[in-house]
Design a protein around this motif. Sequence first.
Motif, PDB file in Angstrom:
ATOM      1  N   GLU A   1       0.780  -1.131   0.013  1.00  0.00           N
ATOM      2  CA  GLU A   1      -0.015   0.065   0.105  1.00  0.00           C
ATOM      3  C   GLU A   1       0.938   1.182  -0.081  1.00  0.00           C
ATOM      4  OE1 GLU A   1      -3.497   0.793   2.173  1.00  0.00           O
ATOM      5  OE2 GLU A   1      -3.150  -1.166   3.136  1.00  0.00           O
ATOM      6  N   CYS A   2       0.336   2.005  -0.622  1.00  0.00           N
ATOM      7  CA  CYS A   2       1.047   3.713  -0.770  1.00  0.00           C
ATOM      8  C   CYS A   2      -0.219   4.553  -0.199  1.00  0.00           C
ATOM      9  CB  CYS A   2       1.783   3.657  -2.091  1.00  0.00           C
ATOM     10  SG  CYS A   2       2.858   2.755  -2.447  1.00  0.00           S
ATOM     11  N   ALA A   3       0.327   5.655  -0.135  1.00  0.00           N
ATOM     12  CA  ALA A   3      -0.663   6.871   0.198  1.00  0.00           C
ATOM     13  C   ALA A   3      -1.362   7.386  -1.155  1.00  0.00           C
ATOM     14  CB  ALA A   3       0.186   8.093   1.117  1.00  0.00           C
ATOM     15  N   LEU A   4      -0.653   7.097  -2.154  1.00  0.00           N
ATOM     16  CA  LEU A   4      -1.070   7.437  -3.573  1.00  0.00           C
ATOM     17  C   LEU A   4      -0.317   6.607  -4.645  1.00  0.00           C
ATOM     18  CD1 LEU A   4       1.315   9.283  -4.868  1.00  0.00           C
ATOM     19  CD2 LEU A   4       0.280  11.151  -3.936  1.00  0.00           C
ATOM     20  N   TYR A   5      -0.853   6.482  -5.678  1.00  0.00           N
ATOM     21  CA  TYR A   5      -0.039   5.484  -6.524  1.00  0.00           C
ATOM     22  C   TYR A   5       0.729   6.304  -7.766  1.00  0.00           C
ATOM     23  CZ  TYR A   5      -1.683   2.044  -3.611  1.00  0.00           C
ATOM     24  OH  TYR A   5      -2.065   1.303  -2.545  1.00  0.00           O
ATOM     25  N   CYS A   6       1.795   6.285  -8.068  1.00  0.00           N
ATOM     26  CA  CYS A   6       2.582   7.125  -8.983  1.00  0.00           C
ATOM     27  C   CYS A   6       2.139   6.269 -10.311  1.00  0.00           C
ATOM     28  CB  CYS A   6       4.141   7.406  -8.655  1.00  0.00           C
ATOM     29  SG  CYS A   6       4.317   7.863  -6.973  1.00  0.00           S
ATOM     30  N   ARG A   7       1.989   6.869 -11.236  1.00  0.00           N
ATOM     31  CA  ARG A   7       1.814   6.190 -12.700  1.00  0.00           C
ATOM     32  C   ARG A   7       2.878   5.355 -13.270  1.00  0.00           C
ATOM     33  NH1 ARG A   7      -3.116   5.436 -11.772  1.00  0.00           N
ATOM     34  NH2 ARG A   7      -3.273   4.388 -13.615  1.00  0.00           N
ATOM     35  N   TYR A   8       4.198   5.998 -12.748  1.00  0.00           N
ATOM     36  CA  TYR A   8       5.219   5.145 -13.346  1.00  0.00           C
ATOM     37  C   TYR A   8       5.999   4.261 -12.553  1.00  0.00           C
ATOM     38  CZ  TYR A   8       6.425   8.952 -10.302  1.00  0.00           C
ATOM     39  OH  TYR A   8       6.283   9.657  -9.387  1.00  0.00           O
ATOM     40  N   CYS A   9       5.208   3.872 -11.406  1.00  0.00           N
ATOM     41  CA  CYS A   9       5.759   3.058 -10.224  1.00  0.00           C
ATOM     42  C   CYS A   9       6.221   1.629 -10.849  1.00  0.00           C
ATOM     43  CB  CYS A   9       4.630   2.702  -9.464  1.00  0.00           C
ATOM     44  SG  CYS A   9       5.411   1.674  -8.070  1.00  0.00           S
ATOM     45  N   LEU A  10       7.468   1.388 -10.347  1.00  0.00           N
ATOM     46  CA  LEU A  10       8.283   0.061 -10.739  1.00  0.00           C
ATOM     47  C   LEU A  10       7.590  -1.110  -9.951  1.00  0.00           C
ATOM     48  CD1 LEU A  10      10.669  -1.367 -11.769  1.00  0.00           C
ATOM     49  CD2 LEU A  10      11.594  -0.962  -9.393  1.00  0.00           C
TER      50      LEU A  10
ATOM     51  N   MET B   1       2.635  -5.070  -8.313  1.00  0.00           N
ATOM     52  CA  MET B   1       2.084  -5.394  -6.929  1.00  0.00           C
ATOM     53  C   MET B   1       1.516  -4.312  -5.832  1.00  0.00           C
ATOM     54  SD  MET B   1       5.620  -5.802  -4.882  1.00  0.00           S
ATOM     55  CE  MET B   1       6.891  -6.630  -5.603  1.00  0.00           C
ATOM     56  N   VAL B   2       1.647  -3.234  -6.125  1.00  0.00           N
ATOM     57  CA  VAL B   2       1.260  -2.065  -5.426  1.00  0.00           C
ATOM     58  C   VAL B   2      -0.361  -2.027  -5.491  1.00  0.00           C
ATOM     59  CG1 VAL B   2       2.964  -0.711  -4.730  1.00  0.00           C
ATOM     60  CG2 VAL B   2       1.633   0.048  -6.755  1.00  0.00           C
ATOM     61  N   GLY B   3      -1.205  -1.951  -4.328  1.00  0.00           N
ATOM     62  CA  GLY B   3      -2.521  -1.958  -4.600  1.00  0.00           C
ATOM     63  C   GLY B   3      -3.384  -3.237  -4.914  1.00  0.00           C
TER      64      GLY B   3
ATOM     65  N   GLY C   1       8.149  -1.390  -0.376  1.00  0.00           N
ATOM     66  CA  GLY C   1       6.678  -1.841  -0.495  1.00  0.00           C
ATOM     67  C   GLY C   1       6.219  -1.848  -2.204  1.00  0.00           C
ATOM     68  N   GLY C   2       5.190  -1.292  -2.204  1.00  0.00           N
ATOM     69  CA  GLY C   2       4.523  -0.199  -1.340  1.00  0.00           C
ATOM     70  C   GLY C   2       5.158   0.653  -0.462  1.00  0.00           C
ATOM     71  N   ASP C   3       4.744   1.182   0.538  1.00  0.00           N
ATOM     72  CA  ASP C   3       5.394   2.072   1.613  1.00  0.00           C
ATOM     73  C   ASP C   3       5.111   1.662   2.884  1.00  0.00           C
ATOM     74  OD1 ASP C   3       5.917   4.477   2.910  1.00  0.00           O
ATOM     75  OD2 ASP C   3       5.798   5.656   1.120  1.00  0.00           O
TER      76      ASP C   3
ATOM     77  N   THR D   1      10.331   5.446   1.530  1.00  0.00           N
ATOM     78  CA  THR D   1       9.170   5.889   1.784  1.00  0.00           C
ATOM     79  C   THR D   1       8.869   7.257   1.013  1.00  0.00           C
ATOM     80  OG1 THR D   1       7.332   6.594   3.177  1.00  0.00           O
ATOM     81  CG2 THR D   1       9.843   7.062   3.739  1.00  0.00           C
ATOM     82  N   ARG D   2       7.642   7.435   0.264  1.00  0.00           N
ATOM     83  CA  ARG D   2       7.316   8.607  -0.649  1.00  0.00           C
ATOM     84  C   ARG D   2       6.274   9.493   0.447  1.00  0.00           C
ATOM     85  NH1 ARG D   2       5.383  10.501  -6.313  1.00  0.00           N
ATOM     86  NH2 ARG D   2       6.954  12.311  -6.164  1.00  0.00           N
ATOM     87  N   LEU D   3       6.096   8.970   1.540  1.00  0.00           N
ATOM     88  CA  LEU D   3       5.154   9.695   2.619  1.00  0.00           C
ATOM     89  C   LEU D   3       5.475  11.038   2.921  1.00  0.00           C
ATOM     90  CD1 LEU D   3       3.491   7.194   2.259  1.00  0.00           C
ATOM     91  CD2 LEU D   3       2.793   7.481   4.566  1.00  0.00           C
TER      92      LEU D   3
ATOM     93  N   THR E   1      13.643   9.056   0.709  1.00  0.00           N
ATOM     94  CA  THR E   1      12.485   9.575   0.313  1.00  0.00           C
ATOM     95  C   THR E   1      12.450   9.809  -1.349  1.00  0.00           C
ATOM     96  OG1 THR E   1      10.604  10.987   0.787  1.00  0.00           O
ATOM     97  CG2 THR E   1      12.684  11.791   1.040  1.00  0.00           C
ATOM     98  N   HIS E   2      11.313  10.194  -1.850  1.00  0.00           N
ATOM     99  CA  HIS E   2      11.291  10.199  -3.152  1.00  0.00           C
ATOM    100  C   HIS E   2      10.472  11.651  -3.650  1.00  0.00           C
ATOM    101  CE1 HIS E   2       9.262   8.054  -6.856  1.00  0.00           C
ATOM    102  NE2 HIS E   2       9.847   9.034  -7.217  1.00  0.00           N
ATOM    103  N   PHE E   3      11.473  12.608  -3.743  1.00  0.00           N
ATOM    104  CA  PHE E   3      10.740  13.883  -4.456  1.00  0.00           C
ATOM    105  C   PHE E   3      11.199  13.922  -5.780  1.00  0.00           C
ATOM    106  CE2 PHE E   3      11.318  15.145   0.123  1.00  0.00           C
ATOM    107  CZ  PHE E   3      10.149  16.028   0.284  1.00  0.00           C
TER     108      PHE E   3
HETATM  109  S1  SF4 Z   1       5.803   2.457  -4.416  1.00  0.00           S
HETATM  110 FE1  SF4 Z   1       6.801   4.439  -4.502  1.00  0.00          FE
HETATM  111  S2  SF4 Z   1       6.687   4.817  -6.675  1.00  0.00           S
HETATM  112 FE2  SF4 Z   1       5.392   3.058  -6.461  1.00  0.00          FE
HETATM  113  S3  SF4 Z   1       3.220   3.717  -5.897  1.00  0.00           S
HETATM  114 FE3  SF4 Z   1       4.232   3.788  -4.104  1.00  0.00          FE
HETATM  115  S4  SF4 Z   1       4.878   5.873  -3.672  1.00  0.00           S
HETATM  116 FE4  SF4 Z   1       4.774   5.661  -5.849  1.00  0.00          FE
END
Ligand code: SF4
Length: 372
Positions: free
Chosen positions: A129-138, A142-144, A175-177, A206-208, A234-236
Amino acid sequence: MTPSGGPPPEPGWQRLGVSQEDWQHWPWQMRERVRDARALARFVEPTDDEVAAIERLADRFHFVITPYYASLMDPEDPDCPIRRQVVPRTAEQDDPVGVADPLDEVAHSPVKNVIRVYPDRIAFCVNNECALYCRYCLRKRMVGDEEWTMKKRELEVALDWIRETAEIRDVLLTGGDPLVFSDDRLGWLLAELRTIPHVEIIRLGTRLPVTLPFRVTDDLCRLLADHHPIWVNTHFNHPRELTPEAAHACDRLTRAGIPVGNQSVLLAGINDDAVTMKQLCEGLVKLRVRPYYCYQAQLLEGTAHFRVPIERGVDVFRELRGRTSGFAIPQYVLDTPYGKVPLSHPYLRGREGDDIVVEAFDGRLWREHNPL
Ligand code: SF4
Ligand SMILES: *Cc1c(COP(=O)(O)O)cnc(C)c1O
């Protein structure tokens, strides 16, 4: 439009008529996340393409955005760098070469949710799980996705594997996060890892701090500090993400004695030019966050519109060299199934007899006498 582009000047909570207390309460942000085009319209007017993409792609890859992050979008600009990271576009359906698992992570998994590419360190995907989902996520695959939800039992199996694998000295929680976990759950996991003598350092990816900075509470920082040495990456990706809220989150982490680094992704039209990248990196070091890696976007399905030619990326970082603080420049890397590979301009030009020829940042050549 606001003078320099960007979100309207009033804070998000004021614009939405929410109390500041709710807005800064991270469970409120998680609960009130944008999940459809109608909710998105409270922040920006979705384009026809975005509405179509949200409908068509929602079940393939989660569409969720925290109100905080959504409030950073520029309502006047459909190409806003914040918006493009999280709002789907139909271009995602147009990617003839992308694949689901470009790093072959499934093959590098000795036990479920552990990815081992190096002898001494692992990526441990502790949740999906993440707080939001980035469209380019590696980790799009698996996320979500419910199937990847890690039960405590599964975490224990992975912990047992780490306990039995004495070479592992560095565990990267990802993760996820991992910060989507409650303090209790995270505390349990960190305490378990700290019972393993050969685990020297624990890192959290973590991207939080960027997408939900209110998650970085004093309680969380105390919990992390109780399990030192802890490092956070983190991930800015864009200078517009460097808000006072995000700065406060990073400040809390660094005050807890945690070295904070940043890993970004080079994204076409978002940060793939030297001016934006320099602003991002200089903004990060002002927060005492060290730019660590900038990743070439992976050959991941549905992300062709984000990828840039690697030569372009090399040029972006070559333009920074010598023109900003050395520690503000991240290493540009390509992640491969064999590990991360640095991509850099060849400053070492070669040998001429007893001399080594190198190229300075401004292109001048220098000969260093250096017999074999
Ligand atoms: S794992 Fe990182 S890049 Fe992927 S959706 Fe979550 S916050 Fe975004
Ligand atoms: C990135 C990564 C690491 C950590 O690599 P560093 O270069 O030490 O930051 C470890 N394991 C995996 C699978 C990774 O992808």
